[in-house]
Design an enzyme around this catalytic site. Sequence first.
Site, mmCIF file in Angstrom:
data_model
loop_
_atom_site.group_PDB
_atom_site.id
_atom_site.type_symbol
_atom_site.label_atom_id
_atom_site.label_comp_id
_atom_site.label_asym_id
_atom_site.label_seq_id
_atom_site.Cartn_x
_atom_site.Cartn_y
_atom_site.Cartn_z
ATOM 1 N N LYS A 158 0.835 -1.200 0.000
ATOM 2 C CA LYS A 158 0.000 0.000 0.000
ATOM 3 C C LYS A 158 0.869 1.249 0.000
ATOM 4 O O LYS A 158 0.675 2.152 -0.793
ATOM 5 C CB LYS A 158 -0.911 -0.025 1.232
ATOM 6 C CG LYS A 158 -2.040 0.988 1.139
ATOM 7 C CD LYS A 158 -2.821 1.090 2.431
ATOM 8 C CE LYS A 158 -3.653 -0.144 2.701
ATOM 9 N NZ LYS A 158 -4.376 -0.060 3.991
ATOM 10 N N GLU A 182 9.926 -5.834 3.621
ATOM 11 C CA GLU A 182 9.992 -7.200 3.103
ATOM 12 C C GLU A 182 9.686 -7.228 1.607
ATOM 13 O O GLU A 182 10.356 -7.902 0.821
ATOM 14 C CB GLU A 182 8.973 -8.108 3.809
ATOM 15 C CG GLU A 182 9.364 -8.583 5.195
ATOM 16 C CD GLU A 182 8.957 -7.614 6.290
ATOM 17 O OE1 GLU A 182 8.641 -6.433 5.987
ATOM 18 O OE2 GLU A 182 8.965 -8.036 7.459
ATOM 19 N N GLY A 210 -4.849 -4.436 5.536
ATOM 20 C CA GLY A 210 -4.282 -5.595 4.853
ATOM 21 C C GLY A 210 -5.094 -6.866 5.034
ATOM 22 O O GLY A 210 -5.390 -7.576 4.076
ATOM 23 N N ARG A 211 -5.495 -7.162 6.276
ATOM 24 C CA ARG A 211 -6.192 -8.423 6.541
ATOM 25 C C ARG A 211 -7.609 -8.432 6.015
ATOM 26 O O ARG A 211 -8.247 -9.480 5.993
ATOM 27 C CB ARG A 211 -6.162 -8.719 8.038
ATOM 28 C CG ARG A 211 -6.763 -7.636 8.921
ATOM 29 C CD ARG A 211 -6.363 -7.855 10.378
ATOM 30 N NE ARG A 211 -6.816 -6.823 11.292
ATOM 31 C CZ ARG A 211 -6.164 -5.684 11.546
ATOM 32 N NH1 ARG A 211 -5.047 -5.390 10.922
ATOM 33 N NH2 ARG A 211 -6.633 -4.825 12.436
ATOM 34 N N GLU A 215 -5.026 -10.342 14.738
ATOM 35 C CA GLU A 215 -4.530 -8.983 14.522
ATOM 36 C C GLU A 215 -5.639 -7.952 14.758
ATOM 37 O O GLU A 215 -5.371 -6.824 15.135
ATOM 38 C CB GLU A 215 -3.945 -8.833 13.106
ATOM 39 C CG GLU A 215 -3.042 -7.617 12.978
ATOM 40 C CD GLU A 215 -2.303 -7.547 11.646
ATOM 41 O OE1 GLU A 215 -2.854 -7.982 10.634
ATOM 42 O OE2 GLU A 215 -1.158 -7.042 11.625
ATOM 43 N N HIS A 274 -5.326 -37.031 12.940
ATOM 44 C CA HIS A 274 -4.134 -37.854 13.139
ATOM 45 C C HIS A 274 -3.002 -37.032 13.731
ATOM 46 O O HIS A 274 -1.849 -37.439 13.682
ATOM 47 C CB HIS A 274 -3.710 -38.470 11.812
ATOM 48 C CG HIS A 274 -4.702 -39.455 11.292
ATOM 49 N ND1 HIS A 274 -4.497 -40.809 11.376
ATOM 50 C CD2 HIS A 274 -5.908 -39.294 10.716
ATOM 51 C CE1 HIS A 274 -5.543 -41.438 10.848
ATOM 52 N NE2 HIS A 274 -6.407 -40.540 10.440
ATOM 53 N N LYS A 285 9.175 -3.240 14.700
ATOM 54 C CA LYS A 285 9.743 -2.569 13.517
ATOM 55 C C LYS A 285 10.815 -1.563 13.925
ATOM 56 O O LYS A 285 11.884 -1.478 13.319
ATOM 57 C CB LYS A 285 8.642 -1.822 12.757
ATOM 58 C CG LYS A 285 7.709 -2.700 11.943
ATOM 59 C CD LYS A 285 6.793 -1.810 11.086
ATOM 60 C CE LYS A 285 5.604 -2.616 10.571
ATOM 61 N NZ LYS A 285 4.631 -1.769 9.839
#
Lengths: 520, 520
Positions: free
Chosen positions: A208, A214, A263-264, A350, A381, A496
Amino acid sequence: MNFNNLDKTLAFDDLRKLGRVSLRNNLTARRISTYSAVAGADLTYNYAAMPVNNEIIDKLQELCDEQELVEKYIELLSGEMMNPGEKRLVLHHLTRGNCTGKKVIADGEDKEEFYKGELEKIKDFSEKVRSGKIKGSTGKKIDTVCQIGIGGSDLGPRALYLALKGWAAGEKVKQLRAEFISNVDPDDAAGVLRAIDPEKTLFILVSKSGTTLETLTNQMLVTKSLRGVDPAKHLVAVTSKTSPLASSKDVLTSFFIDDYIGGRYSSTSAVGAVILSLAFGFETFASLLEGAHEADNNALNGDIRKNAAMMDAAIGVYLRNVLGCRETAILPYSQALCRFPAHLQQLDMESNGKHVSRNGEKVDYETGPVVFGESGTNGQHSFYQLLHQGTDMIPMQFIGFRNSQYGFDTQVEGSTSQKKLNANLAAQIVAFALGRDNENPNKQFDGERCSSLLYADRLTPKTLGALLSHYENKVMFQGFLWNLNSFDQEGVQLGKVLAKKVLAGCEGDDVLKAYADILI
Amino acid sequence: MNFNNLDKTLAFDDLRKLGRVSLRNNLTARRISTYSAVAGADLTYNYAAMPVNNEIIDKLQELCDEQELVEKYIELLSGEMMNPGEKRLVLHHLTRGNCTGKKVIADGEDKEEFYKGELEKIKDFSEKVRSGKIKGSTGKKIDTVCQIGIGGSDLGPRALYLALKGWAAGEKVKQLRAEFISNVDPDDAAGVLRAIDPEKTLFILVSKSGTTLETLTNQMLVTKSLRGVDPAKHLVAVTSKTSPLASSKDVLTSFFIDDYIGGRYSSTSAVGAVILSLAFGFETFASLLEGAHEADNNALNGDIRKNAAMMDAAIGVYLRNVLGCRETAILPYSQALCRFPAHLQQLDMESNGKHVSRNGEKVDYETGPVVFGESGTNGQHSFYQLLHQGTDMIPMQFIGFRNSQYGFDTQVEGSTSQKKLNANLAAQIVAFALGRDNENPNKQFDGERCSSLLYADRLTPKTLGALLSHYENKVMFQGFLWNLNSFDQEGVQLGKVLAKKVLAGCEGDDVLKAYADILI
C-alpha cells in the site's frame, strides 16, 4: 452511538449468572435441525453443539442490541470513521457491493466508483494476459503469476487461491499457476524463483505504502534474478495512488488501493482481485465478490438467529468471557482450505488481540482468542488427541462441504472418499460433544467439548466469498462487543522500530546487541 | 523407578512459592550470554528471555532429579516398556544410534540391527532409483516421489523435506521432487495427481498396520489414476512385517517398521528414511540421523544447564503449571521450517494432551499446551499483534540461523535480507520482553512476554536432526514431569468408532444421523 465496554453492559452481567448448558444432556437431532443460522450464499452456520440454549441466546441477542452491532455496522458501511486510532474509514465491504445504497465520499471521490473502476481495469488487464494479448518481454505467453507481498497481501490471497484451484480444475476453468513470495528470508524468494520460468511469469508487487521493507527487498531479489527479460514488462503494482510505486517506470501498470482497507481485509480489493483474476479469470473473482456481498447483506439482520456472523461472534464472546476459553480451533474438512486457518489467524488475532478499548483505555476482560487449525482429516491424526482428552476445553469450528471440488473419487469398502471425509466430520462433532464413558480413565471421553459447523454444498467461488465475509463480519462484531478498534494494529510497531535499530548497529542498546551478536 | 504425579513432588510445591521474575528488571546482555544450553550438533538453546532465575532453575533441577528424568530416559533407551498403555517399548532413538551401548532385544531380534538393516536396504534402493538403475515401468527415470500417509507418516517427513530443499539446492545436491497425499478428502489426491507424471513417479505407501483407512483409500485413488503404467512397479511400502502390505504383489518392495516407534516419532525410521533418501540421497539422511543422535546423547546429561531438552521441558512445565500459560507459539525465522510447527503440533499435543497419568488416574493439573506457529517474518505481519498486546501471555519459542540455505541474497539499504531477517528476530525477542511505555495506552507495550531461542549457524541436515531430536526429547521429558504416557493416543479412538458407525448408516444413532444428513 454508544461505545461501552463489554463489562458495562447489563446483558453481560446477566449472562454470567445463567446456568451452564450440558451438551451431553441437550444435544438432540431436533436441536441439530433448529440451531442453525443463514450466513449468506448457501453457507449455513450450525451451533447445536455449542453450550447455549434459548435463554442464553436471548441474552446474547440483548447484548448485541445493547452494543448496537447492526447500527455500528451500518455506520461503518456508511463511511463513518470506524478506525479512530488511524482516523480512517473502514470500507472493505464496499469492494463487493453497496449494502446501504448510500454514497461514500472520501478523498474527494465516490469510493464505490473508485473500487469499481479498479475492478474494471483488472478485468481488462487479466483478460489480456490470459488471452495472450499481453505477453512477456521475450514474446512468450504468461502462464505463472507471482504475488510479492506479506501479511494481508499474502495470507488471504494465498488461502483463496488454494481454495479455488480444485474447483477450477473440476469446472475446467483455464488456470494460470500462482506463486507467492512473502518472507524477508531470502530462501523464500530463492525457492520460488527456482521453480518458475521468468519469461512466462508476471510478478505482482503488493504494498500500500510502496515502502514495506519485506516486499521491496523481495522485489530487488526478483529483479536481480530476472536475466534476459525486461523487469518492467514483468511487474505490476498494487499500491496506493500516492505511493512511489504508483507512477514508477519499473512497472507495467498499477492497480490502486486506499487507506480505508486494512491488509487483513484486503482480499476482495485489488490485493486479491489482480492475482485471482489472472489465475482463474475475472468472472470467478466476480462470483466470489457476489458471495461475499450476500453474506454482508445477511449480516445486517438484527435477529441473531438469522444472522450467522452475529451468532458466531456472540457465542465466541460467551465462550471467551463467561466460560473462560482462550483458543479457537478452525478445522476445515476440505484440503482446499488448508491455508484458510492461517488467514483467519491474522484476521482474528490482529484485529482483536488487543488490551485497549477503542476509547483508548485498558479493558478489564479478555479479548481475541488464539486461533489455529489444520484441515481434517489430517488434524485427527495430529493434535485432536489434546482436543479430546487434554486438560483445557478448546472450542472448535468445523467447516464442511457435501461435494468435492475435483469430482475425482472412488468407492472403497462401500463408500467414496468424500463420504468418508464427512462421516469423520460428523463423528468428530458428536464424539467431542457427547464423549463416551469407560471404566478405564485412559479411554474415558468426558464430552462437553463444544464446536460449531459451517457447511455448504460445495466450495465454489461464491461460497468461498460468503465464507470469507462471514469471518470478517464475525471479527467485526466481536470487536463491537468488546468495544475494540478491530482495524488498527499498533502492536506491530515496536518490533519494527527495534529491527531498524539493530540494522543501524543497535545504537548502544546492549540487550539488542547481545541478541544480534548471537544471530548475525 | 518412581512414577509420581507432578503435584506430589516436593520441588513443585517449592516452585509455586518462589517469587516471579520480571524480564524488564532482569534481561541484560550478561544474562543473554550465560542463560544458554547446548542442544547437540551446533544447536543452542537460549533462555535469557524466560521468566526464570538461578533460584528457579536450581529448583527445576531438583524437580527433574525428583522425577528421575535421566533415569527414565535411560530405561527407555534400554528397552524397558515405557509405553505401558499399549504394552510397547519406545525405540525411536535407536534408529539414529545406540546411546547406552546396551543391546535391545524384542520380537526375538536385536532392534538396533533391525533398524540398521532397513537403513541398508533403503540406502541400496534409493541409490538405484536416483542413479536410474531402477526405472518406471515404461522405462523412464523416476524424478518424483510421492508419500501416501497421514499423521506422523506425513507431517514429520513433509516438514523435513521442506526444511532441506533449500539446503540441497545451495549445496547442489541432486534432488528428486517429493509430493505428499494425506487427507481422505479426495481433492488432496486429485490435486497432487494432476501435478505429476505417473511414468516418472514412485509412490511410497506408509501404513504400519497396512489398514489405515485414509492411506489405503488414497492408494486406491492413486492406482485408479495410473493409466499406462504398472502400479506394482511404481509403489513401495513402508509397513510392519506382519501387515498385509509386507508381502503384497502390489508393491515393488517393502521397508519395515515396528510397533515400538509411534507415528509422530517415526521421521528417523523408514517412514522418513525412504522419502528423504530418495529426495536428497542417503548421505543427507545419514547426516540428519547423526545430528539427532548427538542431541539424544546430549539429553543424557543430568545437569539441566547443560541439557537443552531438559531445560526447555522444565521451563515449559513452570510456565504451564506455575504461571498458568496455556499455549506455546513456535516461530522459526526460516522459510524452510514453514511446516515444522505443524509437525510439532502433532508431536507435542498428541503426546502430552492428556488428562490421565501413566498410572491410569486423572491428574489434578494442566498438561500439554496448545502449540501453533508460522514462520517469521510472516507471523509479524499476522498474529503478532495479539502476542504483543493481547490480554493473555503466550510463551514463544523462536528458531533462527545465521546463514541462509540457498546463499542467494542482495543488499538493500545497506543490509542483506538474511541480516534483516535476523534483525527482526532479535528485535522481536527484546520488544516482547522489555516492551516500551507510552502515555497512549494503544501504543503501550507492557513487555514481560517471554520467549526462548534455538539457534545455529545454518539449517543443514545435521542441525535439522538435532532440532527434531531436541523437541522429541523435550516432549518426552515433559511427559516424565507430568507423569504421562507420551507414547499412546487413546483420544483418537472414539472418533474412529463413530465414523464407522456413520458409514454403516448410523446404526440408529439419531444425533449422528442428524449431522450425517446435513453433510452427506
